[in-house]
Scaffold this motif. Structure first.
Motif, mmCIF file in Angstrom:
data_model
loop_
_atom_site.group_PDB
_atom_site.id
_atom_site.type_symbol
_atom_site.label_atom_id
_atom_site.label_comp_id
_atom_site.label_asym_id
_atom_site.label_seq_id
_atom_site.Cartn_x
_atom_site.Cartn_y
_atom_site.Cartn_z
ATOM 1 N N LEU A 1 85.574 -14.890 164.880
ATOM 2 C CA LEU A 1 85.440 -14.631 163.446
ATOM 3 C C LEU A 1 86.817 -14.467 162.803
ATOM 4 C CD1 LEU A 1 82.649 -11.925 163.713
ATOM 5 C CD2 LEU A 1 82.330 -14.317 163.082
ATOM 6 N N GLN A 2 86.883 -14.816 161.529
ATOM 7 C CA GLN A 2 88.099 -14.578 160.746
ATOM 8 C C GLN A 2 87.690 -14.125 159.362
ATOM 9 O OE1 GLN A 2 90.238 -18.236 160.612
ATOM 10 N NE2 GLN A 2 88.811 -19.238 159.262
ATOM 11 N N ALA A 3 88.603 -13.494 158.669
ATOM 12 C CA ALA A 3 88.303 -13.014 157.314
ATOM 13 C C ALA A 3 87.948 -14.199 156.428
ATOM 14 C CB ALA A 3 89.494 -12.268 156.755
ATOM 15 N N MET B 1 77.926 -10.875 158.412
ATOM 16 C CA MET B 1 78.183 -9.612 157.725
ATOM 17 C C MET B 1 78.318 -8.511 158.771
ATOM 18 S SD MET B 1 78.278 -10.018 154.413
ATOM 19 C CE MET B 1 78.125 -8.340 153.844
ATOM 20 N N VAL B 2 79.506 -7.938 158.863
ATOM 21 C CA VAL B 2 79.755 -6.804 159.744
ATOM 22 C C VAL B 2 80.028 -5.620 158.820
ATOM 23 C CG1 VAL B 2 81.194 -5.846 161.568
ATOM 24 C CG2 VAL B 2 80.705 -8.298 161.529
ATOM 25 N N GLY B 3 79.056 -4.753 158.705
ATOM 26 C CA GLY B 3 79.147 -3.692 157.695
ATOM 27 C C GLY B 3 79.052 -4.328 156.317
ATOM 28 N N LEU C 1 70.958 -9.947 163.631
ATOM 29 C CA LEU C 1 71.343 -10.342 164.985
ATOM 30 C C LEU C 1 71.632 -9.065 165.772
ATOM 31 C CD1 LEU C 1 73.865 -13.330 164.903
ATOM 32 C CD2 LEU C 1 71.669 -13.242 166.021
ATOM 33 N N ALA C 2 70.909 -8.864 166.849
ATOM 34 C CA ALA C 2 71.130 -7.667 167.661
ATOM 35 C C ALA C 2 70.570 -7.911 169.059
ATOM 36 C CB ALA C 2 70.446 -6.468 167.024
ATOM 37 N N GLY D 1 77.462 -0.825 172.999
ATOM 38 C CA GLY D 1 77.526 -0.555 171.563
ATOM 39 C C GLY D 1 76.248 -0.941 170.853
ATOM 40 N N GLY D 2 75.698 -2.076 171.214
ATOM 41 C CA GLY D 2 74.423 -2.506 170.644
ATOM 42 C C GLY D 2 74.407 -2.561 169.130
ATOM 43 N N ARG D 3 75.462 -3.070 168.557
ATOM 44 C CA ARG D 3 75.591 -3.131 167.108
ATOM 45 C C ARG D 3 74.640 -4.154 166.502
ATOM 46 N NH1 ARG D 3 80.882 -2.272 163.995
ATOM 47 N NH2 ARG D 3 80.139 -2.577 161.890
ATOM 48 N N VAL D 4 74.270 -3.919 165.252
ATOM 49 C CA VAL D 4 73.452 -4.858 164.484
ATOM 50 C C VAL D 4 74.334 -5.481 163.420
ATOM 51 C CG1 VAL D 4 71.486 -5.088 162.933
ATOM 52 C CG2 VAL D 4 71.342 -3.551 164.882
ATOM 53 N N VAL D 5 74.368 -6.816 163.370
ATOM 54 C CA VAL D 5 75.086 -7.537 162.319
ATOM 55 C C VAL D 5 74.101 -8.466 161.624
ATOM 56 C CG1 VAL D 5 77.302 -7.409 163.525
ATOM 57 C CG2 VAL D 5 75.848 -9.409 163.835
ATOM 58 N N LEU D 6 74.521 -9.012 160.503
ATOM 59 C CA LEU D 6 73.664 -9.921 159.737
ATOM 60 C C LEU D 6 74.277 -11.302 159.710
ATOM 61 C CD1 LEU D 6 72.919 -7.549 156.735
ATOM 62 C CD2 LEU D 6 71.463 -7.993 158.711
ATOM 63 N N LEU D 7 73.469 -12.295 160.013
ATOM 64 C CA LEU D 7 73.891 -13.687 159.920
ATOM 65 C C LEU D 7 73.484 -14.178 158.538
ATOM 66 C CD1 LEU D 7 75.136 -16.023 161.583
ATOM 67 C CD2 LEU D 7 72.802 -16.686 162.176
ATOM 68 N N ARG D 8 74.458 -14.533 157.718
ATOM 69 C CA ARG D 8 74.178 -14.963 156.340
ATOM 70 C C ARG D 8 73.896 -16.463 156.329
ATOM 71 N NH1 ARG D 8 76.810 -12.262 151.366
ATOM 72 N NH2 ARG D 8 75.202 -10.826 152.049
#
Length: 122
Positions: free
Chosen positions: A116-118, A89-91, A45-46, A12-19
């Motif tokens: 992770l949790q909401a 941040m996922v999306g 983060l990727a 998948g190689g998704r990109v997420v953001l670490l806040r």
């Protein structure tokens, strides 16, 4: 470590953001009184693989990406990095970091499993 990174990219190689919280300004009176709005920076983060199972979510993150971020921010370890972070941040959704477990091969972390949790609404 390179094999794990290749597998994460292939899966998948998704990109997420670490806040991350921004550093406080020492000479600012509003900051010292708690009147200033806190600032945040989002760090990439990727590669990552994100999966959701019911109410729980999990993120697999490349250890090479984490080590690079730990070095550039001058943290002692990946554990300190993730404890300092506000969330991921996922999306457009901010998720709170619940747990971080290194996945090791021959005593070396090849990726990190981030539970992770909401995030709780204020």
């Amino acid at each position: 470590m390179r094999a794990a990174e290749t597998l994460l990219r292939a899966a998948g190689g998704r990109v997420v953001l670490l806040r991350m919280p921004m550093a406080a300004a020492g000479g600012d009176d509003t900051e010292q009184l708690g009147l200033a709005t806190p600032g945040f920076s989002d760090l990439v983060l990727a590669p990552c693989v994100f999966r959701k199972a019911g109410s729980r979510s999990e993120l697999l993150v490349s250890a090479a990406a984490v080590q690079q971020m730990v070095g550039s921010l001058a943290f002692d370890s990946a554990a300190v990095l993730f404890k300092t972070a506000v969330g991921v941040m996922v999306g457009d959704v901010l998720l709170e970091i619940e747990s971080v477990v290194p996945v090791e091969s021959m005593g070396v972390a090849v990726c990190y499993r981030v539970g992770l949790q909401a995030a709780v609404a204020w």
